[in-house]
Design a protein around this motif. Structure first.
Motif, PDB file in Angstrom:
ATOM      1  N   PHE A  12       0.812  -1.205   0.000  1.00 10.92           N
ATOM      2  CA  PHE A  12       0.000   0.000   0.000  1.00 10.92           C
ATOM      3  C   PHE A  12       0.855   1.269   0.000  1.00 10.92           C
ATOM      4  CE2 PHE A  12      -2.187   3.379   2.356  1.00 10.92           C
ATOM      5  CZ  PHE A  12      -3.264   3.586   1.508  1.00 10.92           C
ATOM      6  N   ILE A  15       1.940   3.049  -3.301  1.00 11.75           N
ATOM      7  CA  ILE A  15       0.908   3.544  -4.214  1.00 11.75           C
ATOM      8  C   ILE A  15       0.827   5.070  -4.149  1.00 11.75           C
ATOM      9  CG2 ILE A  15      -1.570   3.429  -4.769  1.00 11.75           C
ATOM     10  CD1 ILE A  15       0.139   0.814  -5.181  1.00 11.75           C
ATOM     11  N   ASP A  16       0.645   5.706  -5.317  1.00 12.37           N
ATOM     12  CA  ASP A  16       0.512   7.164  -5.375  1.00 12.37           C
ATOM     13  C   ASP A  16      -0.960   7.571  -5.453  1.00 12.37           C
ATOM     14  OD1 ASP A  16      -0.314   6.809  -8.024  1.00 12.37           O
ATOM     15  OD2 ASP A  16       1.550   7.535  -8.893  1.00 12.37           O
ATOM     16  N   MET A  17      -1.203   8.845  -5.688  1.00 13.50           N
ATOM     17  CA  MET A  17      -2.579   9.368  -5.735  1.00 13.50           C
ATOM     18  C   MET A  17      -3.412   8.767  -6.863  1.00 13.50           C
ATOM     19  SD  MET A  17      -2.001  13.412  -4.876  1.00 13.50           S
ATOM     20  CE  MET A  17      -3.519  13.790  -5.699  1.00 13.50           C
ATOM     21  N   LEU A  18      -2.767   8.237  -7.881  1.00 10.40           N
ATOM     22  CA  LEU A  18      -3.487   7.641  -9.004  1.00 10.40           C
ATOM     23  C   LEU A  18      -3.868   6.183  -8.741  1.00 10.40           C
ATOM     24  CD1 LEU A  18      -1.320   9.100 -11.907  1.00 10.40           C
ATOM     25  CD2 LEU A  18      -3.495   9.971 -11.015  1.00 10.40           C
ATOM     26  N   GLY A  19      -3.410   5.647  -7.587  1.00 11.47           N
ATOM     27  CA  GLY A  19      -3.729   4.267  -7.245  1.00 11.47           C
ATOM     28  C   GLY A  19      -2.797   3.250  -7.872  1.00 11.47           C
ATOM     29  N   ILE A  20      -1.650   3.717  -8.359  1.00  9.33           N
ATOM     30  CA  ILE A  20      -0.666   2.822  -8.970  1.00  9.33           C
ATOM     31  C   ILE A  20       0.676   2.974  -8.257  1.00  9.33           C
ATOM     32  CG2 ILE A  20      -1.808   2.821 -11.214  1.00  9.33           C
ATOM     33  CD1 ILE A  20       0.219   4.888 -12.185  1.00  9.33           C
ATOM     34  N   TRP A  22       4.114   4.145  -7.532  1.00  5.33           N
ATOM     35  CA  TRP A  22       4.891   5.316  -7.940  1.00  5.33           C
ATOM     36  C   TRP A  22       6.136   4.840  -8.672  1.00  5.33           C
ATOM     37  CZ3 TRP A  22       9.595   7.257  -5.549  1.00  5.33           C
ATOM     38  CH2 TRP A  22       9.984   8.504  -6.051  1.00  5.33           C
ATOM     39  N   ARG A  69      -0.186  -2.244  -9.462  1.00  9.22           N
ATOM     40  CA  ARG A  69      -1.222  -1.742  -8.555  1.00  9.22           C
ATOM     41  C   ARG A  69      -1.102  -2.379  -7.166  1.00  9.22           C
ATOM     42  NH1 ARG A  69      -4.453   1.201 -11.717  1.00  9.22           N
ATOM     43  NH2 ARG A  69      -4.468   0.750 -13.935  1.00  9.22           N
ATOM     44  N   PHE A  70      -1.739  -1.749  -6.214  1.00  8.29           N
ATOM     45  CA  PHE A  70      -1.739  -2.248  -4.838  1.00  8.29           C
ATOM     46  C   PHE A  70      -2.135  -3.719  -4.778  1.00  8.29           C
ATOM     47  CE2 PHE A  70      -4.468  -2.960  -1.017  1.00  8.29           C
ATOM     48  CZ  PHE A  70      -3.431  -3.113  -0.107  1.00  8.29           C
ATOM     49  N   ASP A  71      -1.365  -4.478  -4.011  1.00  5.23           N
ATOM     50  CA  ASP A  71      -1.597  -5.903  -3.734  1.00  5.23           C
ATOM     51  C   ASP A  71      -1.372  -6.812  -4.940  1.00  5.23           C
ATOM     52  OD1 ASP A  71      -2.047  -7.624  -1.583  1.00  5.23           O
ATOM     53  OD2 ASP A  71      -4.129  -7.983  -2.177  1.00  5.23           O
ATOM     54  N   GLN A  72      -0.853  -6.261  -6.018  1.00  5.51           N
ATOM     55  CA  GLN A  72      -0.572  -7.065  -7.206  1.00  5.51           C
ATOM     56  C   GLN A  72       0.705  -7.868  -6.986  1.00  5.51           C
ATOM     57  OE1 GLN A  72      -0.067  -4.699 -10.754  1.00  5.51           O
ATOM     58  NE2 GLN A  72      -0.103  -6.472 -12.109  1.00  5.51           N
TER      59      GLN A  72
END
Length: 138
Positions: A12, A15-20, A22, A69-72
């Motif tokens: 987590f 992750i940046d503001m775009l949800g991906i 950084w 992406r988060f948790d990928q």
């Protein structure tokens, strides 16, 4: 020649503001794979330093293809492709499940004498020995 692959889960806090993830965190991901690769030949960073050399990165190239992406779950591979005058390592970051390419690139590292600070224009014998290569005698 020498290759390693690690599997990671994007946390987590990457992750940046775009949800991906950084883009700067990809350097961390390839560092983890690079360390695993160097450990395979018993030439990790502590061993390098103990043998009188450090290997700073002098060039890094990364091409971002798709976002992580988060948790990928991702796979990061590192492969040594040049070793005679420098250490060039190629990387591939893929989705662990689908194999879809997320990023690819390479780093170049140069041997530096840790006492004098002088850059070596050829790979030190100790590194070649770890690779099982005997340098040519003069």
């Amino acid at each position: 020649m020498i290759r390693a692959e690690v599997e990671l889960t994007v946390p987590f806090f990457d992750i940046d503001m775009l949800g991906i993830a950084w883009h700067g965190h990809y350097c961390k991901y390839i560092e983890i794979a690079r360390c695993a690769m160097l450990d395979k030949i018993d030439y990790g960073y502590m061993t390098m330093r103990a043998t009188g050399y450090v290997w700073p990165i002098v060039d890094i190239q990364l091409r971002y293809v798709r976002p992580a992406r988060f948790d990928q779950r991702i796979k990061v591979s590192a492969e040594l492709v040049e070793w005679e005058y420098r250490m060039k390592i190629k990387y591939l970051i893929t989705d662990a499940e689908s194999g879809e390419v997320l990023a690819k690139g390479h780093t170049v590292q140069a041997a530096v004498d840790s006492t004098s600070g002088e850059m070596s224009y050829a790979s030190p014998a100790v590194f070649l020995d770890k690779l099982g290569i005997k340098p040519d005698a003069p």
